[in-house]
Each structure stands twice: as C-alpha cells, then as structure tokens.
Enzyme design. Sequence first.
Site, short mmCIF file in Angstrom:
data_model
loop_
_atom_site.label_atom_id
_atom_site.label_comp_id
_atom_site.label_asym_id
_atom_site.label_seq_id
_atom_site.Cartn_x
_atom_site.Cartn_y
_atom_site.Cartn_z
N ASP A 1 0.79 -1.23 0.00
CA ASP A 1 0.00 0.00 0.00
C ASP A 1 0.83 1.28 0.00
O ASP A 1 0.39 2.32 -0.48
CB ASP A 1 -0.94 0.02 1.22
CG ASP A 1 -0.21 -0.22 2.53
OD1 ASP A 1 1.03 -0.32 2.51
OD2 ASP A 1 -0.87 -0.30 3.59
N HIS A 2 2.05 1.23 0.52
CA HIS A 2 2.79 2.48 0.74
C HIS A 2 3.56 2.98 -0.48
O HIS A 2 4.02 4.12 -0.48
CB HIS A 2 3.79 2.29 1.90
CG HIS A 2 3.18 2.52 3.24
ND1 HIS A 2 2.13 1.77 3.71
CD2 HIS A 2 3.47 3.41 4.22
CE1 HIS A 2 1.80 2.20 4.92
NE2 HIS A 2 2.60 3.20 5.25
N ASP B 1 3.66 -0.83 11.37
CA ASP B 1 3.14 0.47 10.95
C ASP B 1 2.52 1.14 12.16
O ASP B 1 1.85 0.47 12.96
CB ASP B 1 2.10 0.31 9.84
CG ASP B 1 1.73 1.64 9.25
OD1 ASP B 1 2.36 2.04 8.25
OD2 ASP B 1 0.83 2.31 9.79
N ARG C 1 -2.50 12.19 10.00
CA ARG C 1 -1.30 12.99 10.28
C ARG C 1 -1.28 14.24 9.42
O ARG C 1 -1.65 14.18 8.25
CB ARG C 1 -0.04 12.18 9.96
CG ARG C 1 0.24 11.24 11.04
CD ARG C 1 1.64 10.78 11.18
NE ARG C 1 1.61 9.99 12.40
CZ ARG C 1 2.33 8.92 12.62
NH1 ARG C 1 3.21 8.53 11.74
NH2 ARG C 1 2.22 8.26 13.75
N SER D 1 12.37 6.50 16.32
CA SER D 1 11.72 5.36 15.68
C SER D 1 12.45 4.07 16.03
O SER D 1 13.64 4.08 16.36
CB SER D 1 11.69 5.57 14.16
OG SER D 1 12.50 4.63 13.51
N ARG E 1 13.32 1.83 14.11
CA ARG E 1 13.92 1.29 12.88
C ARG E 1 15.15 0.40 13.18
O ARG E 1 16.13 0.86 13.75
CB ARG E 1 14.34 2.47 12.00
CG ARG E 1 14.55 2.12 10.56
CD ARG E 1 14.82 3.38 9.75
NE ARG E 1 13.80 4.40 9.97
CZ ARG E 1 14.08 5.67 10.25
NH1 ARG E 1 15.30 6.09 10.33
NH2 ARG E 1 13.10 6.53 10.42
S1 SF4 Z 1 -1.77 6.48 7.98
FE1 SF4 Z 1 -0.18 5.16 7.20
S2 SF4 Z 1 -1.23 3.26 6.61
FE2 SF4 Z 1 -2.79 4.85 6.82
S3 SF4 Z 1 -3.08 5.64 4.75
FE3 SF4 Z 1 -1.60 6.94 5.82
S4 SF4 Z 1 0.39 6.10 5.28
FE4 SF4 Z 1 -1.14 4.55 4.80
#
Ligand code: SF4
Length: 754
Positions: free
Chosen positions: A95-96, A160, A448, A643, A645
């Site tokens: 998806d990313h 995630d 976000r 993070s 990571r």
């Molecule tokens: S919050 Fe993260 S998982 Fe959800 S759409 Fe945005 S980038 Fe994709």
Amino acid sequence: MAFDLDMIKQVYSRLGSRVEAARKATGKPLTLTEKILYTHLTEGSTTHTYTRGVDYVDFAPDRVAMQDATAQMALLQFMQAGRPKVAVPSTVHCDHLIQAKIGADADLDTAKSQNKEVYDFLASVSDKYGIGFWKPGAGIIHQVVLENYAFPGGMMIGTDSHTPNAGGLGMIAIGVGGADACDVMAGLPWELKFPKLIGVKLTGKMSGWTSAKDIILKVAGILTVKGGTGAIVEYFGDGAQSLSATGKGTICNMGAEIGATTSIFGYDTKSEAYLRGTERADIADLANAVKEHLTGDPEVYANPESYFDQVIHINLSELEPHVNGPFTPDLAWPISKFAQAVKENGWPTKLEVGLIGSCTNSSYEDITRAASIASQAVSKNIKTAAEFTITPGSELVRYTVERDGYLKTFESMGGVVLANACGPCIGQWARHTDDPTRKNSIITSFNRNFAKRQDGNPNTHAFVASPEIVTAFVIAGDLTFNPLTDSLTNEKGEQVKFDEPMGIELPVKGFAVEDAGYQAPALDGSKVEVKVDPKSSRLQLLDPFSAWEGTDIKGLKLLIKAKGKCTTDHISMAGPWLKFRGHLDNISNNMLIGAINYFNDKADTVKNELTGEYGPVPATQRDYKAHGIGSIVVGDENYGEGSSREHAAMEPRHLGVRAILVKSFARIHETNLKKQGMLGLTFANPADYDKILEDDTFDIVGLTSFTPGKPLQVVIHHKGGLEDTITVNHTYNAQQIEWFKAGGALNIIRRQQQ
Ligand code: SF4
C-alpha cells in the site's frame, strides 16, 4: 484470506481462566485492556504483579501484519531464522509505494512497474513462508486487517504506527519495528513495557454533522501529541456502544497521534454486526460465547477513576465537529471557532484541495456520509470550488461503493478516485500546483498533518476533519465557511445551505468484490524460490552475522564520539534513504551521517585513524572494515531514541562496529543492538565520556566471563602511551549474552531449526 478460526478458538479457550487468575492475583476487577494483555502473556510470565509504566513483560501476539515498506527488512531478517513457515499467522500489504498522480488505474500500473522487484520479492517470500500477500491495489493495511483479521480479544503487532486501527474491533494492536515482527514470526516472545491505562468514558449520542472522527480530534486536543505515551486508551460507556465498528477503528487509528501504545473498544452489538457483515459470523458466534470477558468489568466502568491512571469524559450529545491543525493533529478547533482561528492566525483561507479516505476514514459509512454532502453540490447547483480526491481503503469498500453509485456521485462533483493505497497520506502525491512557494491550505480526513507530510511542501497548511466536513469545505473552497450554519451562493445566484450528512453503516445489499487482491501462500513452500535480483539496488539477501571470536576484543578505533542528541534518525536517516531499506549494504551509506562529531561539531566528518584524513562516517568505517579493524561508537544520553527502525542497529553491525558505548540508551534501540549481536554498553561513571579522545584505541575486557549484572572494563589507549581503564555497565540477561556469543538472536533460532 481465511482468518484462522482455530487460533481464535485457542485465544478464547484461555481467556476465561487467565482473567480469573488475574482477578485472583490482583484482587481487583479488570479493565478490558488488562484482560487481553493477561490472556497473551507468555507461559513464562503469568504473574500479574506488574507495575504499569515500569515493568517489561513478554507477550505472545496472535498475528503479524506488515506494510510493504517495512516488510522488506523484516522478511529479509526472518529468512535468517531458518524456519520453514512463520510461527503465527502473518500478512503483507502493498500500500505504501503507490504514488497518486492521475487516478487509480494509471497510478497503479506505474507503481507495479516501478516497484516490480519489491513486489516480486514480497510475493515470493510470502508464498514460501506461509504469509498472506495482499497485492498492490488490494487496499491499505489497516482497513484490510479490520475487514479480514481483527477479532475481539486478540493481540496483533504490525510494522506500521497506525496498526491500532484494529482496536475498533476489540483487538490490542500495536505498531512495532521490523525486528519485533521478525521475532514474533520466528516464534520469540515480544516484550512490551506494561502500559499505563487511560479511560475515555463516552456518554450521550452523536447527531447531525458530528462523527467518530470528531471524538479522536477532541481527544487529541485534550491529550496532545504526547499525552498517550506509554499508555493504552480504553473507550467505554453507552456512547461507545452507539458507534459503528469502523467508527471505533477511526478513533483507535488516530490514537497514534496522541502517542498511545494503542487504543481499544469492547465487544458489543456493533462489533457483532460488522463481523457478520464482513462474512465472519463464525467469529461473532465464538465472541458471543465469551462476551463478558471482551469488555471491562462492570465495577471498573462504574468507578473508572479507581482503575485507570487517567479518565477523560466526553458527552457525545454536546460534541461539535472539529477541524484540527495546521502542522499538528492536536491543535483542535470546534467548527464554531475554526473560521475565527483561520482569520486570526493568518492561515490561507482559500482551500486548494480536500482529500478523503485513507486507512483512517474509508469505511462504507464514511463514504456514504461524504457522498450525501457531495450529492448536494449537484442537486443544489453549487459549483465545487476546490480539488477533491477520494482514496478507498480497500478493494472491498471500493467495489461496494462503486456498485452502490457513490463513486459516481463524487465524480459528478469533480472528485478523482485514487488507488486503494496510502498515496497522499504518506507524501506519495505528485500534487499539481502552479506555485509551491505560495502558502496554501488543504484539508484531509487522514490522521497525520505534520509539515510536508502530504506533499513535501513546507508551505502547505494541512488540516484534519471528518470526510463529510472535508467534502463540504471542498465544495465551499473556503476555510472560513461553517457548513453547519453558513449558506453558499449557487450557480443560479440563490443562497443554499447543506442538509446534515446521512450515512449507512453497513451496505444494505452486503459487501461485494470481484477480486479482493489476495494471494494465499503455498501449502508447501519448500520449493518456492524467493526472488531477489543479485544486481538490485533496493534488495539484498542478508548473510548471517559472524559469531563472537571467543576472546576480549582489542584494538578498536574510535569511529565517532557523538555529541548531544543522537536519535535513530541521526544513526540511519529516513527520507530518500528509505528506498534502500531492503538493501543493507546500500542503506549503510547513511550510517551515523546525522550524528555530530564531538571533536569538530560537524555532521558526517570524522578522522580516519589510518590516514589522518577527515571523511564521511560510512566511508571511514568501510576503510576500517577493509583493513580488518573493528571500531567503537561513543554517544551521549538516550542514544537511539526515536523510531524503532532496526537499520540503526544493523548498519553498524554490518560495517564492523563492535560496540556502542554511551551515557544511556533508549531501550528499544538497546534491545535492537542486542538482537543483532552487538555490544551495547553504558559508562558506569557518565563523566568518563570526557576521557574519550579523538585518537584513542580501545580494548573491551571481561568478555570471556560475560555474565548478567557483572560490569565489563574498557581500556582506553590514548595517543602517546597514556591509558585509562574505565568500568562499563550492561543490561544483558543470560539469553541476550547467548545472542552476543552467537552473533545475533536469529543465528540461535536458525541453529535450533537445524
Ligand atoms: S496512515 Fe499510514 S497506513 Fe494509513 S493511509 Fe496513511 S500512510 Fe497509509
């Protein structure tokens, strides 16, 4: 894509006895969070005397979910474990990596060709090791998980930060780094600091323009981006039971924005309806049989202040729609105050783009509520003023809302439907703008909105609201417009107002899909070949790290004495480097390039002790490695914060750094170092940091009797023959010392498989 019913039965079979044991041991009624956590303790950690916010505890999660960017290194590492299959049900979601530019079909085609090697790797490695693979276009990880895998009372980790979305269906779902995912897939326990508990009591009932999104926008305003740190947020009360399962998912998803470990709702009739609506009646039946354990005890909810560390009360009957932002998700404005805030702060009033959907807000209910506003643009002859994009969260939702005519509604008022992928939410957005230097405003239903998050442009003021509020703003094109009270002038010159949004919680005709985009793994993966092009710059198979040589380690050079803050971003920078996250050698060219050298106050300029020249950190370390010389990195307080990571631990290991010696560590990074077989040490006397000089050479002494709780010595050989011997502490337990000796935790697991 079958969910694992046997696994769920096992969880439910121990739920009652674990809850009973915990009640007995603590002498108290339990929150829902505690019930699920206690049910997922590993067999070795079934004591219940943990101090919240202090004790680290081992858990055994039921599932792992990975998105395509973070899955790469997690799975490359997992291959090192030598297991034929993953230890718990796991999935990968593409998806990313899909950029939004023109529209769904064209963008998906471009992504498939640009990311072919990554997708081929992920598909083949999933096939081999028993991992469910969701192809590009299938949807966004959290929406797909909610529709297929989340279940009440379960525990999941995901690579995630918005993994908590599954809390909408009563699951403890926590975002982690790839190393943790690798461990759980390899059958190791997963460690978590026993969380503090924040209770949010919802009373009353929402109506009109207010939606679930407004609850989390309000909570973000109360708790701020740090208020949930180290805590799980549990929602309860009659107001909670009035929310749809997907609305609850929205709230839990955006709980990541208050720093919460995760958020959760109890099982209720809405959860049951969603499970049945998504063809999981079997799970609903199982959950009904244990439903008293899938919610907090009545005494807790009757007197929450006695059982939670903090309690927030929200009356939904009085809750206004909110708009949060710009630049931070906790700047919360009730809609009645927003226009004034826009004017007073000088934010651009003209709205340029509105974006709805994403993993956060793309349920059938969200789409139908937004469409009920969009349709009014046509029926009331209002010309849409701003650009508009719609990101469905999954193919299941996209197909169903297309079948039911809602995508047509959006298109008829000028909306562009994007691929079922993250796209603009993660900056994968080729935004069309005539002047990127102009201050401009956008509004999204995403979660976000930090500077540059959506389009990489620091001049973009991004606001967050519910999909229906976003849609109304798109039509108005003006952030000082209040859709609840204000009128717009339509194309006939009439003053018109919006009617309140109307939504449908679950599709009357049921969900439908032609091809959900799922690839089941091979039953026997032993013959499946994992596809990695040896010439690839983005992917590289890992070689096992070498074992400890069995002696003290001598003659180490100082690679860098880092000054001040040294986060995982300083150690392994993100941004453009992320495209190499599946290629350890290439991404290692960013190792410590953000750290400040104590001796010259510069980043990425250190002295090469072999040549006397100053050069970049990675090149200097590669020179030491080429000469068979190890090195040491010295750091300040809280080294490795940020993070989780894993690259920040793997890169120094790969390039031949032998020890990290600091005043103090961020715990996750310290654990990551241990997993990779590195030495993570702390100064017994922090003032010894000052004894480290640029031309020093180091011996680490005491390793042949490396024991839990017993400090080691470091001999510092200064230029000119002077020496200092200092004591250094460590926090390795017996198991972690074995990891060090074997050259890494995965080397031990592989040995056990042979
Ligand atoms: S919050 Fe993260 S998982 Fe959800 S759409 Fe945005 S980038 Fe994709």
